[in-house]
Design a protein around this motif. Structure first.
Motif, PDB file in Angstrom:
ATOM      1  N   GLY A 102       0.787  -1.224   0.000  1.00  0.00           N
ATOM      2  CA  GLY A 102       0.000   0.000   0.000  1.00  0.00           C
ATOM      3  C   GLY A 102       0.817   1.271   0.000  1.00  0.00           C
ATOM      4  N   ILE A 103       2.052   1.200  -0.504  1.00  0.00           N
ATOM      5  CA  ILE A 103       2.956   2.353  -0.509  1.00  0.00           C
ATOM      6  C   ILE A 103       2.973   2.990  -1.894  1.00  0.00           C
ATOM      7  N   ASP A 104       2.789   4.300  -1.965  1.00  0.00           N
ATOM      8  CA  ASP A 104       2.871   5.014  -3.233  1.00  0.00           C
ATOM      9  C   ASP A 104       4.320   5.065  -3.706  1.00  0.00           C
ATOM     10  N   VAL A 105       4.496   5.230  -5.051  1.00  0.00           N
ATOM     11  CA  VAL A 105       5.830   5.076  -5.643  1.00  0.00           C
ATOM     12  C   VAL A 105       6.121   6.160  -6.672  1.00  0.00           C
ATOM     13  N   LEU A 106       7.305   6.744  -6.562  1.00  0.00           N
ATOM     14  CA  LEU A 106       7.922   7.487  -7.653  1.00  0.00           C
ATOM     15  C   LEU A 106       9.061   6.623  -8.154  1.00  0.00           C
ATOM     16  N   CYS A 107       9.055   6.298  -9.451  1.00  0.00           N
ATOM     17  CA  CYS A 107      10.062   5.401 -10.008  1.00  0.00           C
ATOM     18  C   CYS A 107      10.791   6.104 -11.144  1.00  0.00           C
ATOM     19  N   GLU A 162      -2.200  -0.711  -9.674  1.00  0.00           N
ATOM     20  CA  GLU A 162      -3.647  -0.602  -9.897  1.00  0.00           C
ATOM     21  C   GLU A 162      -4.411  -1.516  -8.950  1.00  0.00           C
ATOM     22  N   ASP A 163      -3.944  -2.747  -8.790  1.00  0.00           N
ATOM     23  CA  ASP A 163      -4.630  -3.698  -7.911  1.00  0.00           C
ATOM     24  C   ASP A 163      -4.646  -3.218  -6.463  1.00  0.00           C
ATOM     25  N   ALA A 164      -3.565  -2.548  -6.052  1.00  0.00           N
ATOM     26  CA  ALA A 164      -3.457  -2.097  -4.667  1.00  0.00           C
ATOM     27  C   ALA A 164      -4.073  -0.717  -4.459  1.00  0.00           C
ATOM     28  N   GLY A 165      -4.410  -0.039  -5.556  1.00  0.00           N
ATOM     29  CA  GLY A 165      -4.974   1.300  -5.438  1.00  0.00           C
ATOM     30  C   GLY A 165      -3.967   2.350  -5.002  1.00  0.00           C
ATOM     31  N   VAL A 166      -2.683   2.144  -5.360  1.00  0.00           N
ATOM     32  CA  VAL A 166      -1.649   3.115  -4.998  1.00  0.00           C
ATOM     33  C   VAL A 166      -1.206   3.881  -6.240  1.00  0.00           C
ATOM     34  N   THR A 167      -0.537   4.984  -6.011  1.00  0.00           N
ATOM     35  CA  THR A 167      -0.039   5.823  -7.088  1.00  0.00           C
ATOM     36  C   THR A 167       1.344   5.363  -7.521  1.00  0.00           C
ATOM     37  N   LEU A 168       1.542   5.226  -8.824  1.00  0.00           N
ATOM     38  CA  LEU A 168       2.855   4.934  -9.400  1.00  0.00           C
ATOM     39  C   LEU A 168       3.156   6.029 -10.413  1.00  0.00           C
ATOM     40  N   VAL A 169       4.139   6.868 -10.114  1.00  0.00           N
ATOM     41  CA  VAL A 169       4.507   7.992 -10.978  1.00  0.00           C
ATOM     42  C   VAL A 169       5.852   7.707 -11.641  1.00  0.00           C
ATOM     43  N   PRO A 170       5.918   7.648 -12.976  1.00  0.00           N
ATOM     44  CA  PRO A 170       7.200   7.487 -13.660  1.00  0.00           C
ATOM     45  C   PRO A 170       7.992   8.795 -13.584  1.00  0.00           C
ATOM     46  N   GLY A 171       9.287   8.688 -13.346  1.00  0.00           N
ATOM     47  CA  GLY A 171      10.106   9.875 -13.153  1.00  0.00           C
ATOM     48  C   GLY A 171      10.622  10.487 -14.438  1.00  0.00           C
ATOM     49  N   HIS A 172       9.715  10.975 -15.277  1.00  0.00           N
ATOM     50  CA  HIS A 172      10.117  11.663 -16.507  1.00  0.00           C
ATOM     51  C   HIS A 172      10.312  13.149 -16.199  1.00  0.00           C
ATOM     52  N   THR A 173      11.460  13.464 -15.628  1.00  0.00           N
ATOM     53  CA  THR A 173      11.743  14.806 -15.124  1.00  0.00           C
ATOM     54  C   THR A 173      11.733  15.868 -16.213  1.00  0.00           C
ATOM     55  N   LEU A 174      12.010  15.476 -17.445  1.00  0.00           N
ATOM     56  CA  LEU A 174      12.110  16.459 -18.520  1.00  0.00           C
ATOM     57  C   LEU A 174      10.830  17.284 -18.656  1.00  0.00           C
TER      58      LEU A 174
END
Length: 328
Positions: free
Chosen positions: A86-91, A110-122
């Motif tokens: 249940g931990i949100d993620v910046l990857c 998606e199954d866990a209902g957590v946020t996954l943000v890809p680190g596209h810093t540009l």
């Protein structure tokens, strides 16, 4: 107080640790790395506990989110267990080395209902964000052609970068910056044709992207094994109504050429930046952990990964490859 677990101890982990230290109501409470995590925690965090294993960090600390700044091929094994807890993620980009592993990460989130943000810093760099806005507002008309350049010289870097099975080489690790920018700006990519050359620790790659809109993009990615060359980025986007250009070695941040009679602004950034793009990225991630919309969705990360992997496969096969062809 938002509690962050930081994974990794390299350049990007250092950048992120320093930015979190500047933010209010955010604290890096734990650092995990298989090598020297205690030294890193001492140097770059105030009170963080150090762990040799990320899963031990997850289970020992009450985490709101993790920030994954580790080699590409390790992401799945770090992100999936975090999502299951249940931990949100910046990857950091790219999401993973293969579509199969990246898709597992997205599905777990998606199954866990957590946020996954890809680190596209540009996307947080003002020159890129501003030009994207101008293209979307019609400043050049319907874009027909785009070119990008990214040169990242090095002499010594971790061995995994030179292992194609782990990094994907310049077409994945480096070119995905500009692939994501162009896809974000010009829309979905239909097919990719790429070439790359490696010699004496150097790599040069060129990918041609055909967009569904009919526009064509050329992505030039260079890993020179030379310390005398500068880090450099550049781009241009052209359409029937004008041309937008940027070159990091030019004293003017953006040059605009237009067929309109009015004189275009040469510098669209009205005020000096108070926060750098990395700080802006992390603040956007923190806002999403607190209930806001993610600045970049996991599906966008998957889409950009598919284009970059299509380029890798095209260079291997010597023929155009559609992103939809890239399997697990």
């Amino acid at each position: 107080m938002l509690r962050i677990g930081l994974l990794g101890r390299g350049f990007m982990a250092t950048v992120h640790a320093l930015r979190y230290a500047e933010m209010e109501d955010v604290e890096v409470v734990g650092v995990a790395s298989p090598s020297e995590p205690r030294e890193f925690a001492t140097d770059y965090t105030e009170n963080a506990a150090a762990y040799d294993d990320a899963l031990a960090l997850y289970d020992a600390e009450d985490l709101d989110a993790i920030d994954v700044c580790t080699p590409t091929h390790t992401h799945r094994d770090l992100v999936v267990p975090a999502a299951e807890r249940g931990i949100d993620v910046l990857c950091e980009k790219p999401l993973e080395r293969t579509m199969g592993d990246a898709s597992e990460m997205v599905e777990a989130a998606e199954d866990a209902g957590v946020t996954l943000v890809p680190g596209h810093t540009l996307r947080f760099f003002p020159e890129y964000a501003t030009v994207r806005d101008r293209v979307r507002e019609g400043d050049v008309g319907d874009p027909g052609n785009a070119r990008t350049l990214r040169q990242s010289p090095y002499e010594e870097r971790p061995a995994w970068f030179d292992d194609d099975e782990k990094s994907g080489g310049a077409l994945l690790d480096l070119a995905i910056h500009d692939v994501d920018f162009l896809r974000w700006t010009l829309g979905p990519v239909e097919r990719v044709f790429a070439r790359r050359k490696r010699w004496d620790g150097n790599e040069y790659a060129l990918a041609t992207l055909r967009f569904e809109s009919g526009a064509v993009g050329h992505v030039d990615a260079r890993w020179p094994n030379r310390s005398d060359l500068p880090f450099k980025t550049a781009f241009e986007i052209a359409g029937p109504e004008g041309l937008l250009e940027f070159d990091s070695e030019d004293v003017a941040p953006i040059e605009v050429r237009s067929t309109t009679e009015s004189e275009p602004s040469r510098d669209p950034i009205d005020e000096p930046l108070e926060k750098d793009p990395y700080r802006l990225e992390l603040e956007a991630f923190v806002a999403s952990v607190r209930g806001g919309e993610p600045p970049i969705t996991a599906d966008e990360g998957l889409a950009s990964l598919a284009v970059a992997l299509a380029a890798v496969e095209s260079a291997e096969r010597g023929e155009p490859v559609a992103p939809a062809e890239v399997g697990a």
